[in-house]
Design a protein around this motif. Sequence first.
Motif, PDB file in Angstrom:
ATOM      1  N   LEU A   1      42.588  30.357  39.574  1.00 34.20           N
ATOM      2  CA  LEU A   1      41.602  30.371  40.640  1.00 34.20           C
ATOM      3  C   LEU A   1      41.320  28.942  41.054  1.00 34.20           C
ATOM      4  CD1 LEU A   1      39.502  31.727  42.420  1.00 34.20           C
ATOM      5  CD2 LEU A   1      37.901  31.634  40.502  1.00 34.20           C
TER       6      LEU A   1
ATOM      7  N   ARG B   1      42.265  44.121  43.411  1.00 40.11           N
ATOM      8  CA  ARG B   1      43.733  44.152  43.400  1.00 40.11           C
ATOM      9  C   ARG B   1      44.240  45.284  42.511  1.00 40.11           C
ATOM     10  NH1 ARG B   1      45.803  39.470  45.656  1.00 40.11           N
ATOM     11  NH2 ARG B   1      44.377  37.688  45.786  1.00 40.11           N
TER      12      ARG B   1
ATOM     13  N   GLN C   1      33.064  45.073  41.051  1.00 37.19           N
ATOM     14  CA  GLN C   1      33.348  44.029  40.075  1.00 37.19           C
ATOM     15  C   GLN C   1      32.319  44.042  38.950  1.00 37.19           C
ATOM     16  OE1 GLN C   1      36.091  42.229  40.273  1.00 37.19           O
ATOM     17  NE2 GLN C   1      35.668  41.147  38.372  1.00 37.19           N
TER      18      GLN C   1
ATOM     19  N   PRO D   1      38.539  40.220  41.556  1.00 36.25           N
ATOM     20  CA  PRO D   1      39.945  40.494  41.233  1.00 36.25           C
ATOM     21  C   PRO D   1      40.223  41.952  40.919  1.00 36.25           C
ATOM     22  CG  PRO D   1      38.852  39.395  39.394  1.00 36.25           C
ATOM     23  CD  PRO D   1      37.884  39.371  40.536  1.00 36.25           C
TER      24      PRO D   1
ATOM     25  N   LEU E   1      38.818  37.890  47.211  1.00 36.67           N
ATOM     26  CA  LEU E   1      39.707  38.436  46.192  1.00 36.67           C
ATOM     27  C   LEU E   1      39.618  37.646  44.903  1.00 36.67           C
ATOM     28  CD1 LEU E   1      42.853  39.283  48.345  1.00 36.67           C
ATOM     29  CD2 LEU E   1      41.145  40.862  47.431  1.00 36.67           C
ATOM     30  N   ASP E   2      39.393  36.318  44.988  1.00 29.85           N
ATOM     31  CA  ASP E   2      39.201  35.528  43.769  1.00 29.85           C
ATOM     32  C   ASP E   2      37.913  35.935  43.058  1.00 29.85           C
ATOM     33  OD1 ASP E   2      41.520  34.138  44.093  1.00 29.85           O
ATOM     34  OD2 ASP E   2      40.595  32.474  45.174  1.00 29.85           O
TER      35      ASP E   2
END
Length: 434
Positions: free
Chosen positions: A419, A308, A361, A305, A301-302
Amino acid sequence: MQTHISTTPFGRRTMTLGQIANQARARAMPKEAVANKWHVFQHIREARELLGATDRSLAILNALLSFHRETELSAEGELIVWPSNEQLIARANGISPATLRRHLAVLVECGLIIRRDSPNGKRFARRSRAGEIEQAYGFDLSPIVARAAEFRDLAEAAQAEKRAFRVARERLTLLRRDIVKMIDAGIEEGVPGNWGRVLQTYQAVISRLPRTASRQFIEDICAELHELHAEIRDALESFTKTQNLNANESHFERHIQNSKPDSISESENGFRKKKEASGSVAETDNVRSLPKRDLPLSIVLDACPDMREAAQAREIRQWRDFLAAAELVRTMLGVSPSAWQEAREAMGEVQAAIALAAIYQRAEQINSAGGYLRSLTDKAREGKFSTWPMVMALLRARLDEGKHRQTPENVISEPGPLLEVSDSLLNSLRKRKL
């Protein structure tokens, strides 16, 4: 000859206007009225929800009817039965005395029987010297005869409601199946449209459907789904009219619109032989040197992002939430169901979802998300693919973006949540060229 029939119940039981109305209805029935007690009981059983009766109360009513010797109940005949509690309990499958009293009260409230209590509350019958019943105290079955036609109408109404409810559920099932498959067909065939928005609209409607819903609520949901169904169907039909369709489905050529001449379509066989663009997510040449443990969800998830944001109001707390968000991202990227299925079979559900999150991403740098996923799927079949390089590359990119800020060595500061990167992972990111 009977001298007086009691109107009020014995003891602490109260009298209600509903009981008065039921007694008046029983007295007003025609003298020639006749009803088959078991036919009427069947109608009562079918209409029990409309009457407010329970399964236990109907079991007791069945026992009471069995104490009347005649099958045909007549208004001119004796309609009072006086079994003891012990006899009722035996014929009602051995229920407890408290349950018996409670459900006898239900039968009285529903207007299915009338209490004819004696002065001391006992149930008995007084006979003449000739053996005829002069006075009886117990439960009056007159409503079974007086309301026989009403019970039949209620049973028909209950059956009609069940049929309507079954039809509504069948319609809901068909609409849900059609909409989902048409959305998949639109993505698979490259039909232009915002399929992510369509899927979100569908999920918003379905999310309001509770586990148990009334027929009216289901019909309201069906009305909304029908509008969405018509919109999707019209889009697909309009698209097919613009194509030069061959009568033989095996020679059907799929039309794929692409505004970028240099983009790579997932339907092109040559994609797997071409070299990846410079904006690719990661290289997979160093698969064998990667750690043999799974990626933590927090690191994924970091690195990604945007997942999310794709999940909208739903929080991603575990892999199940992450997989649900990946399904939504698939439609946004236009990845076909077949490409997604092949990726999950080759990589596994979690690894395929991580790969899709990494593609999402870097969506702006990838011409064809579906084609790129197919390429990664081929590498996974050959054992030359791992999601570690993709995730580490995204983390390293975020680390490079934060170098111009004055931050601690193990923290990358960006707008939004910080992060945090461990020392070992930070050293790995700096040494490894992904």
